[in-house]
Design an enzyme around this catalytic site. Structure first.
Site, PDB file in Angstrom:
ATOM      1  N   GLY A  39       0.781  -1.225   0.000  1.00  0.00           N
ATOM      2  CA  GLY A  39       0.000   0.000   0.000  1.00  0.00           C
ATOM      3  C   GLY A  39       0.813   1.275   0.000  1.00  0.00           C
ATOM      4  CE  LYS A 192     -23.563  25.358  14.709  1.00  0.00           C
ATOM      5  NZ  LYS A 192     -22.666  24.862  13.644  1.00  0.00           N
ATOM      6  CG  ASP A 218     -21.377  26.372   6.594  1.00  0.00           C
ATOM      7  OD1 ASP A 218     -20.335  27.027   6.807  1.00  0.00           O
ATOM      8  OD2 ASP A 218     -21.914  25.650   7.458  1.00  0.00           O
ATOM      9  CB  THR A 223     -22.884  14.618   9.254  1.00  0.00           C
ATOM     10  OG1 THR A 223     -23.070  15.714  10.155  1.00  0.00           O
ATOM     11  CG2 THR A 223     -21.607  13.870   9.606  1.00  0.00           C
ATOM     12  CB  THR A 226     -24.683  22.637  10.662  1.00  0.00           C
ATOM     13  OG1 THR A 226     -23.918  22.251  11.794  1.00  0.00           O
ATOM     14  CG2 THR A 226     -24.842  24.154  10.668  1.00  0.00           C
TER      15      THR A 226
END
Length: 310
Positions: A39, A192, A218, A223, A226
């Site tokens: 690798g 937030k 943003d 994920t 937010t």
């Protein structure tokens, strides 16, 4: 006669590199990139770069092999007597770890900046750093591009009326304000709270969004917690169509599922990071022309900042 500059691509985002080269009007240089049986990475320039102005295009999203490959390409270019080496990093990984905000943590952005310097770069060209102060981690020139130049042109073509630009958290205010200025519209901010990493809760919306079309801004989507929480809160507050512009589409874990289930009608992203899957709600706008223009200006010692004049 001056030798032509060299455009070379690592393996993390070859499609964007090819688009940059096409926009620049030059083929990508020839490289051998391979792995040994265990690798371990190997790279070799298959053409002379002695005395040339070399630009190495590589986004550094996970896994860490993208960083390692870039470092090897820089080292090989230095040892092959390139006159100047510019690392072109459309997405600068580890930029979210740019300060010591808790005890006993690494400032990873400074570490990778030091690694680039040790490898031998003479210049850095990047896009929408998560924290602009990372430029100060380098002792070489840093050209910081802004995707707003590309995105605002896209949104102007949509002819959105009664628009308000919204920052999904306090950290995105400066970027959102730049979009609001370019689009000549109002700005709102979402207050937030983040009780844990990759988990955010909307507490309050500062600004008028009821009955208005919304553009959330943003620098990246990981994920999508937010972004989707913000969109859903805006819908509950009476917003009409809700769109988003986010430069770097990491889109990890449940991101796609969250976007599909949210109030977002469309998320516009750049091609700084290749999408891992397609979605009808995620649209890609290329930043290849922006990078090609910047490379041209760097190579001729022209101003890069003029790219951002409205």
């Amino acid at each position: 006669m001056d030798m032509p500059l060299g455009l070379f691509s690592g393996s993390s985002n070859p499609a964007l590199a090819a688009r940059i080269a096409h926009s620049f009007g030059q083929d990508l240089g020839q490289l051998t990139l391979k792995r040994f049986a265990d690798g371990e990475l190997y790279c070799r320039y298959e053409e002379s770069i002695r005395g040339r102005d070399v630009f190495i295009i590589q986004s550094t999203f996970p896994n860490a092999d993208n960083w390692m490959e870039l470092l090897l390409l820089i080292d090989a270019a230095k040892r092959a007597s390139a006159a100047r080496i510019t690392a072109v990093i459309p997405y600068f990984g580890y930029a979210r770890q740019e300060r010591k905000d808790q005890p006993r943590v690494s400032i990873a952005a400074k570490l990778v900046a030091d690694m680039l310097a040790t490898a031998g770069i003479n210049r850095l060209l990047t896009l929408d750093l998560h924290a602009s102060q990372i430029q100060g981690f380098f002792d070489v020139p840093v050209d910081h591009l802004y995707a707003s130049v590309v995105f605002t042109g896209y949104f102007r073509q949509l002819n959105l009326t009664n628009l308000v630009v919204v920052a999904p958290d306090v950290g995105a205010i400066k970027m959102a304000r730049a979009y609001a200025n370019r689009l000549h519209t109002d700005l709102a901010v979402i207050d937030k709270r983040r009780p844990s990493q990759n988990h955010a809760e909307v507490v309050n919306i500062i600004g008028e969004v009821k009955g208005r079309n919304v553009l959330l801004i943003d620098d990246l989507i990981d994920t999508a917690g937010t972004l989707t929480n913000a969109a859903n809160a805006l819908r509950e507050a009476g917003a009409q169509e809700i769109l988003a512009a986010c430069t770097h589409p990491l889109l990890s874990g449940p991101a796609y599922e969250r976007i599909e289930a949210s109030a977002l009608s469309k998320v516009v992203v750049s091609d700084s990071v290749p999408l891992r899957q397609r979605s009808a709600r995620v649209e890609v706008v290329s930043v290849a022309n922006l990078f090609a223009d910047a490379i041209q200006r760097i190579s001729t010692d022209a101003s890069v900042s003029t790219l951002f004049r409205t």
